[in-house]
Design an enzyme around this catalytic site. Structure first.
Site, short mmCIF file in Angstrom:
data_model
loop_
_atom_site.label_atom_id
_atom_site.label_comp_id
_atom_site.label_asym_id
_atom_site.label_seq_id
_atom_site.Cartn_x
_atom_site.Cartn_y
_atom_site.Cartn_z
N GLU A 51 1.18 -1.13 -0.22
CA GLU A 51 -0.09 -0.61 0.06
C GLU A 51 1.19 1.42 -0.06
OE1 GLU A 51 -3.58 0.50 -0.33
OE2 GLU A 51 -2.21 2.06 -0.67
N SER A 52 0.64 2.20 -1.29
CA SER A 52 1.85 2.83 -1.64
C SER A 52 1.60 4.16 -0.30
CB SER A 52 2.33 3.43 -2.73
OG SER A 52 0.26 4.30 -3.19
N CYS A 82 4.31 -2.87 -8.79
CA CYS A 82 3.23 -1.94 -7.96
C CYS A 82 2.89 -0.86 -7.01
CB CYS A 82 2.18 -3.68 -7.27
SG CYS A 82 0.25 -3.05 -8.01
N ARG A 111 -2.87 5.72 -9.07
CA ARG A 111 -3.28 4.68 -8.24
C ARG A 111 -4.80 4.11 -8.75
NH1 ARG A 111 -4.40 6.01 -2.86
NH2 ARG A 111 -3.63 3.97 -2.19
N ARG A 140 -4.98 -4.71 -8.14
CA ARG A 140 -5.47 -3.29 -7.50
C ARG A 140 -3.76 -2.81 -8.10
NH1 ARG A 140 -5.54 -1.25 -2.35
NH2 ARG A 140 -4.24 -3.15 -1.85
N HIS A 175 2.79 -8.15 -10.66
CA HIS A 175 3.57 -8.40 -9.73
C HIS A 175 4.35 -9.40 -9.92
CE1 HIS A 175 2.23 -6.93 -5.68
NE2 HIS A 175 1.13 -6.83 -6.56
N GLU A 177 6.91 -11.28 -8.31
CA GLU A 177 6.89 -12.23 -7.46
C GLU A 177 5.94 -13.38 -7.28
OE1 GLU A 177 5.85 -9.24 -6.77
OE2 GLU A 177 4.39 -9.13 -5.14
N1 GLN Z 1 -3.05 -0.24 -4.93
C1 GLN Z 1 -2.10 0.29 -3.75
C2 GLN Z 1 -1.18 1.31 -3.62
O1 GLN Z 1 -2.07 2.39 -4.30
C3 GLN Z 1 -1.22 -0.92 -5.10
C4 GLN Z 1 -1.16 -2.38 -4.84
C5 GLN Z 1 -0.57 -2.99 -5.04
O2 GLN Z 1 0.91 -3.33 -4.42
N2 GLN Z 1 -0.47 -4.72 -5.26
O3 GLN Z 1 -0.53 1.42 -3.38
#
Ligand code: GLN
Length: 201
Positions: A51-52, A82, A111, A140, A175, A177
């Site tokens: 979650e950024s 991500c 985002r 997401r 992703h 990984e």
């Molecule tokens: N939606 C997330 C964000 O805003 C990122 C999602 C993810 O890293 N899988 O940080």
């Protein structure tokens, strides 16, 4: 035997354990990075998904944000996936007002840009220089809406870039990984290897 590459994985929050495993599977020595001291001796850094907005808070609180910005300006290799890609993008759209960026890549990133109904999806993508497609998981995921002139697009899905590189900064909206295919991690390790030849530890 070749000496092992020493790679840090930012472990403040998010999907760091799977990255650490993927890098070990590629033969790298991995250190989880939570403090400025943890950066000593590493040759490249992975910033995972998660979650950024939370990652942004923790980067500021730990003092890592300023140190990392400085390192990236001098070509220190980094791979953001991500949320990690959001952290590296120069411009974050639909971010939180106080969210910071480490500014390593000239990108406009939105985002959660792939939208609610596609919150998560899987897609085989064609990656420049790979002989077979890469199975990409988007969770997401952020959308890359614009790239700067020095950004090389290594893969797109539809009309959007999803894997990009500029200098020693690599980023993707999915992703890598979470699948057993290590080819994208290996692209990053080759950037680290080239950088380390001219900038020994
Ligand atoms: N939606 C997330 C964000 O805003 C990122 C999602 C993810 O890293 N899988 O940080």
């Amino acid at each position: 035997m070749e000496p092992k590459l020493h790679i840090g994985v930012l472990a403040l929050q998010g999907a760091f354990a799977a990255h650490a495993q993927a890098l070990r599977d590629c033969g790298a020595e991995v250190r989880l990075v939570r403090t400025q001291e943890d950066l000593n001796g590493i040759q490249g850094l992975v910033i995972p998904g998660g979650e950024s907005t939370t990652m942004s808070n923790l980067l500021v609180a730990s003092g890592l944000s300023e140190v990392l910005k400085e390192r990236f300006q001098h070509g220190f290799p980094v791979f953001g996936t991500c949320a990690g890609m959001i952290m590296l993008a120069e411009t974050i759209l639909d971010g939180r007002a106080d969210q910071i960026s480490l500014g390593a890549l000239e990108l406009d990133v939105r985002r959660n840009g792939y939208g609610r109904q596609n919150d998560s999806f899987e897609q085989d993508i064609v990656v420049h220089s790979f002989e077979t497609p890469f199975h990409a998981l988007f969770i997401r995921a952020p959308v890359i809406e614009a790239v700067g002139s020095d950004v090389e697009v290594l893969a797109s899905w539809g009309d959007r870039p999803v894997l990009v590189r500029s200098g020693n900064a690599l980023a993707c909206s999915f992703h890598p990984e979470l699948v057993s295919d290590l080819r994208i991690h290996r692209i990053f390790l080759s950037l680290v290897e080239n950088f380390s030849v001219t900038n020994p530890r």
